[in-house]
Motif scaffolding. Structure first.
Motif, PDB file in Angstrom:
ATOM      1  N   LEU A   1       0.935  -1.502  -0.245  1.00  0.00           N
ATOM      2  CA  LEU A   1       0.019  -0.020   0.116  1.00  0.00           C
ATOM      3  C   LEU A   1       1.007   1.303  -0.110  1.00  0.00           C
ATOM      4  O   LEU A   1       0.601   2.291  -0.651  1.00  0.00           O
ATOM      5  CB  LEU A   1      -0.962  -0.141   1.273  1.00  0.00           C
ATOM      6  N   GLN A   2       1.774   1.142   0.700  1.00  0.00           N
ATOM      7  CA  GLN A   2       2.798   2.255   1.028  1.00  0.00           C
ATOM      8  C   GLN A   2       3.538   2.581  -0.380  1.00  0.00           C
ATOM      9  O   GLN A   2       3.635   3.844  -1.020  1.00  0.00           O
ATOM     10  CB  GLN A   2       4.018   1.939   1.945  1.00  0.00           C
TER      11      GLN A   2
ATOM     12  N   GLN B   1       2.224   2.111  -3.178  1.00  0.00           N
ATOM     13  CA  GLN B   1       1.174   2.633  -4.116  1.00  0.00           C
ATOM     14  C   GLN B   1       0.956   4.329  -3.664  1.00  0.00           C
ATOM     15  O   GLN B   1      -0.110   4.739  -4.377  1.00  0.00           O
ATOM     16  CB  GLN B   1      -0.132   1.830  -4.245  1.00  0.00           C
TER      17      GLN B   1
ATOM     18  N   VAL C   1      -0.326   5.065  -0.837  1.00  0.00           N
ATOM     19  CA  VAL C   1      -1.343   5.235   0.277  1.00  0.00           C
ATOM     20  C   VAL C   1      -0.688   5.608   1.437  1.00  0.00           C
ATOM     21  O   VAL C   1       0.377   5.112   1.840  1.00  0.00           O
ATOM     22  CB  VAL C   1      -2.032   3.721   0.281  1.00  0.00           C
ATOM     23  N   GLU C   2      -1.342   6.273   2.383  1.00  0.00           N
ATOM     24  CA  GLU C   2      -0.961   6.478   3.736  1.00  0.00           C
ATOM     25  C   GLU C   2      -1.519   5.458   4.444  1.00  0.00           C
ATOM     26  O   GLU C   2      -2.540   4.950   4.603  1.00  0.00           O
ATOM     27  CB  GLU C   2      -1.843   7.946   4.090  1.00  0.00           C
ATOM     28  N   VAL C   3      -0.535   4.847   5.180  1.00  0.00           N
ATOM     29  CA  VAL C   3      -0.754   3.666   5.791  1.00  0.00           C
ATOM     30  C   VAL C   3       0.227   3.639   7.084  1.00  0.00           C
ATOM     31  O   VAL C   3       1.301   4.155   7.250  1.00  0.00           O
ATOM     32  CB  VAL C   3      -0.545   2.303   4.951  1.00  0.00           C
TER      33      VAL C   3
END
Lengths: 57, 524
Positions: free
Chosen positions: A27-28, A30, A32-34
């Motif tokens: 996710l990171q 991509q 994305v805030e995770v």
């Protein structure tokens, strides 16, 4: 009014991840805030004890 | 650290790290790196669950201390050539277990609430914890207003129902349990392929089904608004009644990016199906439904939406209904199939007649059974479709057999075959030992979180299996599908080329490989 699910679809995910670290990393990657939780089993791994504590606290 | 127990010429050693949880994917990587160290022969890196302690006992690690380890204690056990090699590794274990921090905050969050304090705008919890703890954390996330992607399996159905009811009452969704895949606003979650954004929204109780559908839509020139997983049990059990499917449907109906809605599933439960049909009939957007393996709809005249038999058909129908001009793909024509069949059967021995499908994707196993059933071929499986036969022993194939290697008995305590190819390798070699086996049917799944080189994981094994057959005077036909896109991290083109160079027939979808294998088997 929009539901929380509709908001998720419209705004895209902002994620808290618990468990497999690769899921958070992908996710990171991509953008994305995770935040990944460094999780450990509650009450020394005893699921029943954890449930009991949940009810008491 | 316990060292110096000798078994013949082998040194052994183990250590237990109390109260340190590591997921099975990470531990698989640690074990792999350790096994590549010079002088190390065997490695086990496991959490101290009862099942894992049983596995350790099988390889000779069994004593009171190991028995006392709990599910949140890490056990690393090593066998090697000398005690000193093992000692060095066990003394420096922290370096092997180091993981760089993930996330916007470099500080370590130990609980959901700590993470939420650092990320107050979070709108989704991705939960992939052991099943016994997953429901508890999922509930906490819902209580704090987060949607949930619940990857974990082994969540009790009562918990699933109560989580989903709680979510639905609050306009949230629980994707899962046992949900492998989602794409939300272009972001792949779990096992997901990199696909073009576009007008098609899809809801699926099947992770690999969603991956195949979204990849085929991408290949067909269209794109995906959202792919919402619901978990394998959402429609199959009348007690859940499709709660997450209905929430997803409403959200896609309201979503301005979505013009066409597709629904993918195994056949819904008998009580759920008529309700779902009624709701799909009322959908304000065009709908394509693909209920793999379904015999009949309740009242076929009343179906007000498109239905597809396979994921390929579903993707093609959705692409046609979507705005924009679909790319016309030249599939493999029937003449080409006949020529390929003739080529593949040419070197086979007379006794070769059976198909053995060794699948990483459960839905591909299921869909292949449907394709076989349509031609009257009866197959054995560990996950049989209606009318098919159940394998007496899932570890041993009989006649035509299609095995879902992602089934629970193969994945308990170890990563899914999309990540860890060990069991598929063993099974392929076992199949190659049988002179009657003619066709090996495989699937390769690319995308986020899948193996970085799925083809490379099996290439040598495929060559060995082919060589076993040819040494017997036969020919093993290997037929494979590739689920993915050219934008996936694994490089679709390279993966396909490597397989083709290994003598494998590669076709663009899993349904096509099933059809090809069927045609080949029926010609023998």
């Amino acid at each position: 009014m929009k539901t929380k699910l509709e908001e998720l679809l419209q705004n895209g995910p902002v994620v808290i991840s618990l468990g497999v670290r690769e899921f958070a990393e992908s996710l990171q990657d991509q953008g994305v805030e995770v935040v990944h939780v460094d999780w450990s089993p509650p009450a020394g791994g005893d699921a029943e004890m954890a449930e009991l504590l949940d009810k008491l606290l | 650290m316990i060292l110096g127990r000798w078994e013949g010429f082998m040194a052994t050693g183990y250590t237990i790290k109390r109260n340190q949880y590591f997921d099975s994917v990470f531990l698989m990587q640690v074990a792999k790196r350790l096994s590549e160290e010079p002088g190390i022969e065997q490695v086990a890196a496991l959490m101290g669950t009862e099942k894992n302690k049983g596995l350790l006992a099988e390889i000779g690690f069994e004593n009171a201390e190991i028995s006392s380890a709990a599910a949140n204690d890490l056990i690393i056990a090593l066998k090697g050539k000398s005690p000193s090699t093992i000692e060095v590794i066990l003394e420096n274990l922290d370096a092997w277990l180091f993981r760089k921090p993930v996330g916007v905050s470099k500080a370590v969050s130990r609980t959901l609430d700590e993470a939420l304090a650092r990320q107050p705008h979070a709108n989704l919890a991705v939960v992939s914890l052991p099943g016994e703890y997953a429901a508890r954390e999922a509930r906490r996330a819902l209580e704090r207003g987060l949607n949930v992607f619940l990857f974990s399996s082994n969540v009790p159905v009562e918990d699933e129902l109560s989580l989903k009811q709680y979510a639905r009452e609050r306009g949230l969704i629980v994707m899962g349990p046992d949900c492998g895949t989602a794409i939300i606003a272009g972001v792949g979650i779990g096992f997901a392929n990199v696909v073009r954004p576009g007008p098609i929204g899809v809801i699926g109780s099947t992770g690999t089904g969603l991956q195949e559908f979204t990849s085929l839509v991408h290949q067909g020139g269209s794109g995906i608004s959202h792919a919402i997983g619901t978990g394998s049990g959402d429609l199959s059990d009348a007690t859940i009644g499709g709660i997450s499917t209905l929430s997803a449907l409403e959200a896609l109906e309201a979503d301005p990016q979505t013009n066409v809605v597709a629904v993918l599933s195994k056949p819904p439960g008998a009580k759920t199906l008529p309700l779902l049909v009624e709701r799909l009939n009322r959908c304000r957007k065009p709908v394509v439904a693909c209920f793999l393996g379904i015999g009949k709809y309740p009242s076929e005249n009343d179906i007000g939406f498109e239905t597809a038999r396979t994921l390929d058909e579903a993707a093609a129908l959705a692409t046609q209904l979507a705005p924009g001009k679909p790319v016309v793909r030249t599939g493999v024509g029937s003449q080409e199939v006949q020529a390929l069949v003739a080529k593949e059967r040419a070197g086979m021995a007379p006794e070769q007649k059976y198909i053995r499908g060794i699948f990483a994707g459960g839905t591909f196993c299921y869909q292949a059974q449907q394709v076989m059933r349509e031609a009257g071929l009866v197959v054995y499986s560990n996950a049989p479709l209606d009318g098919m036969l159940s394998l007496a022993d899932p570890l041993r194939s009989e006649a035509h057999t299609l095995v879902d290697m992602g089934a629970e008995m193969f994945t308990e305590g170890r990563p899914h075959p999309m990540i860890d190819a060990t069991l598929r390798r063993e099974r392929i070699l076992a199949e190659a030992q049988h002179p009657q086996v003619a066709v090996l049917l495989l699937d390769f799944i690319l995308g986020y979180n899948a193996s970085p080189d799925p083809v490379g994981d099996l290439l040598e094994t495929i060559a060995e299996a082919k060589s076993t057959a040819s040494q017997r005077g036969g020919y093993l036909s290997v037929v494979a599908s590739m689920c993915g896109t050219e934008a996936d991290p694994q490089n679709l083109r390279e993966q396909t080329r490597a397989l083709e160079e290994g003598g494998v027939v590669v076709l663009p979808s899993s349904a096509q490989t099933a059809l090809f294998s069927r045609t080949l088997a029926l010609s023998l």
